[in-house]
Design an enzyme around this catalytic site. Structure first.
Site, PDB file in Angstrom:
ATOM      1  N   HIS A 156       0.839  -1.220   0.000  1.00 33.48           N
ATOM      2  CA  HIS A 156       0.000   0.000   0.000  1.00 33.48           C
ATOM      3  C   HIS A 156       0.868   1.263   0.000  1.00 33.48           C
ATOM      4  O   HIS A 156       0.438   2.314   0.484  1.00 33.48           O
ATOM      5  CB  HIS A 156      -0.940   0.049   1.213  1.00 33.48           C
ATOM      6  N   SER A 277      15.509  21.228 -16.213  1.00 30.00           N
ATOM      7  CA  SER A 277      14.312  22.006 -16.499  1.00 30.00           C
ATOM      8  C   SER A 277      14.739  23.285 -17.210  1.00 30.00           C
ATOM      9  O   SER A 277      15.839  23.788 -16.987  1.00 30.00           O
ATOM     10  CB  SER A 277      13.603  22.335 -15.189  1.00 30.00           C
ATOM     11  N   LYS A 283      16.534  21.340 -10.959  1.00 30.41           N
ATOM     12  CA  LYS A 283      15.880  20.099 -11.376  1.00 30.41           C
ATOM     13  C   LYS A 283      16.796  19.095 -12.080  1.00 30.41           C
ATOM     14  O   LYS A 283      17.673  19.451 -12.831  1.00 30.41           O
ATOM     15  CB  LYS A 283      14.700  20.409 -12.324  1.00 30.41           C
ATOM     16  N   GLU A 290       9.993   8.294 -17.050  1.00 31.07           N
ATOM     17  CA  GLU A 290       8.637   8.794 -17.282  1.00 31.07           C
ATOM     18  C   GLU A 290       8.160   8.480 -18.697  1.00 31.07           C
ATOM     19  O   GLU A 290       7.005   8.118 -18.915  1.00 31.07           O
ATOM     20  CB  GLU A 290       8.597  10.303 -17.065  1.00 31.07           C
TER      21      GLU A 290
END
Ligand code: ARG
Length: 456
Positions: A156, A277, A283, A290
């Site tokens: 979970h 970024s 970043k 992704e």
């Protein structure tokens, strides 16, 4: 110009219809398989006396030249051809005239395209299996490197029990192994020869389908000619195998995205497999992971597209089936690119074992071990579970973890508590003691590593 199939019609089609009908932009990649199939077909026609041996040889030699010319770039595949089958046959007849026109005896484009597609996918299953093996190899390398690195295992997405990073990585190696098995199984049904089914009903010529299949490296033939030209189950199975590979990669990607976040900081991806970024200087984005996760959607889409195309199609061949290749090629191109980039990303990924251990130290992931300790003192598990839970609640309320709770306090929950409780809940010991087969204990993990290595 009139089409090769002109006769019943004048073979002159509207430009829009022509472009709409053409599949050359998609199926030109099967030129090798088309030529390979035609060489086998010609040899069979010659051997069975359907055409003269000399004619068969002439066709085969010319097909070999055509293959060489396409590969060297001397012959460009025409974008205006209807499909790769027509293109090769057109070049063949251009080069040797009427003899070339004999190649299409005792076959049809329906069994020809089914054959080419099967040959192509048979090769692709091997290429993709090799890429999976490479990825398993990198995963195993990391598993060996981090054999003793303790981290929280989750259910979970809540900290559950201590495991090793190695154990977690090995779970993915097992999935990729099954992906290879799935491809090998699917290949058995891909490598069955449909050629000789002709348009749908078979042929009046004395062909030898087995000889032709053997020349192509297939050891069986489609037993029913209608099924031979209608069946695309093998492509659906292949796409389903692609979808499962992506599902596995996507789950792994999701974890990498989480693990490389500031919240977790369990892993550090190499600069070479991350991006920055355009506005936020701090970043370091896990774009590769992704994208793999994102591309999973399109591969699932490819599977659903083909299933939907085939749904409700009457037997035998229908032009709808030309749509099969676009989905399959898109899926296999995507899977191959994802496997390559993923493999590189994993090989350069570093684990932050200190952060993993620190995370394991909070969240009471040794509460099960505390319950097991109590069981060891002769208390039934359900009661032990309750005592352990109460101790955890006390710790949370009073800002302790199980390791820092004084023995006096433990004793309030049972006079059986002794000093040995601390070694029982020590995280390294918790991992070590999980000796069951497949478990997180070092020996078990080592056995799993050997088992996977053996398989690849
Ligand atoms: N380009 C076609 C395909 O991919 C080849 C088969 C054409 N057969 C036919 N009867 N028109 O399906």
């Amino acid at each position: 110009m009139a089409k090769m199939w002109a006769g019943r019609t004048d073979g002159i089609t509207n430009k829009l219809a022509d472009d709409f009908n053409s599949s050359i932009s998609v199926d030109s990649r099967m030129f090798r398989e088309d030529i390979q199939g035609s060489i086998a077909h010609s040899a069979m026609l010659g051997a069975c006396g359907i055409i003269k041996q000399t004619e068969a040889e002439n066709i085969i030699d010319t097909l070999c030249d055509i293959l060489e010319d396409i590969e060297s770039g001397k012959l460009e595949i025409s974008k205006s051809a209807e499909d790769i089958h027509m293109f090769i046959e057109e070049v063949l007849t251009e080069r040797i005239g009427d003899i070339g026109k004999k190649l299409h005896t005792a076959r049809s484009r329906n069994d020809q395209v089914a054959l080419d597609f099967r040959l192509y996918l048979g090769n692709e299953t091997d290429i993709i299996s090799d890429k999976l093996k490479a990825l398993i190899g990198e995963t195993i390398n990391k598993a060996e490197e981090y054999k003793t690195a303790v981290m929280p295992g989750y259910t979970h997405l809540q900290r559950a029990q201590p495991i090793t990073f190695s154990h977690h990585l090995l779970a993915y190696a097992m999935m990729f192994l099954r992906d290879i098995e799935r491809l090998a199984d699917c290949k058995k049904r891909i490598c069955v020869s449909p050629i000789g089914s002709c348009a749908l009903a078979g042929t009046t010529y004395p062909t030898d389908r087995h000889m032709e299949a053997e020349k192509l490296g297939f050891d069986s033939i489609c037993q029913n000619s209608i099924d031979g030209v209608s069946d695309r189950d093998f492509a659906v199975e292949f796409l389903s195998a692609m979808a499962q590979i992506m599902m596995h990669l996507s789950r792994f990607s999701e974890e990498i995205v989480l693990w490389s976040s500031w919240e977790f900081k369990f892993v550090e991806l190499s600069d070479a497999f991350t991006t920055g970024s355009s506005i936020m200087p701090q970043k370091k984005n896990p774009d590769m992971a992704e994208l793999v996760r994102g591309k999973t959607g399109r591969v699932y889409g490819d599977l659903i597209a083909l299933l939907t195309t085939l749904k409700g199609l009457p037997l035998a061949y229908n032009k709808d089936m030309q749509e099969d290749k676009e989905s399959v090629f898109d899926a296999l191109d995507t899977v191959k690119a994802c496997l390559d980039v993923f493999c590189g990303m994993i090989s350069e990924m570093k684990a932050n074992t200190e952060n993993m251990l620190n995370a394991a130290k909070t969240g009471f992931i040794n509460a099960t071990d505390l319950a097991d300790y109590i069981v060891g003192k002769g208390i039934p598990f359900r009661t032990a579970y309750k005592i352990s839970g109460e101790i955890v609640a006390y710790c949370i309320k009073n800002d302790f973890v199980l390791e820092t709770l004084p023995l006096d306090t433990y004793k309030k929950y049972g006079d059986f508590f002794a000093d040995d409780v601390y070694s029982a809940i020590d995280l390294q010991n918790c991992v070590k003691r999980r000796i069951s087969e497949g478990g997180t204990g070092i020996q078990s993990v080592e056995k799993q590593i050997e088992w996977v290595k053996d398989k690849i």
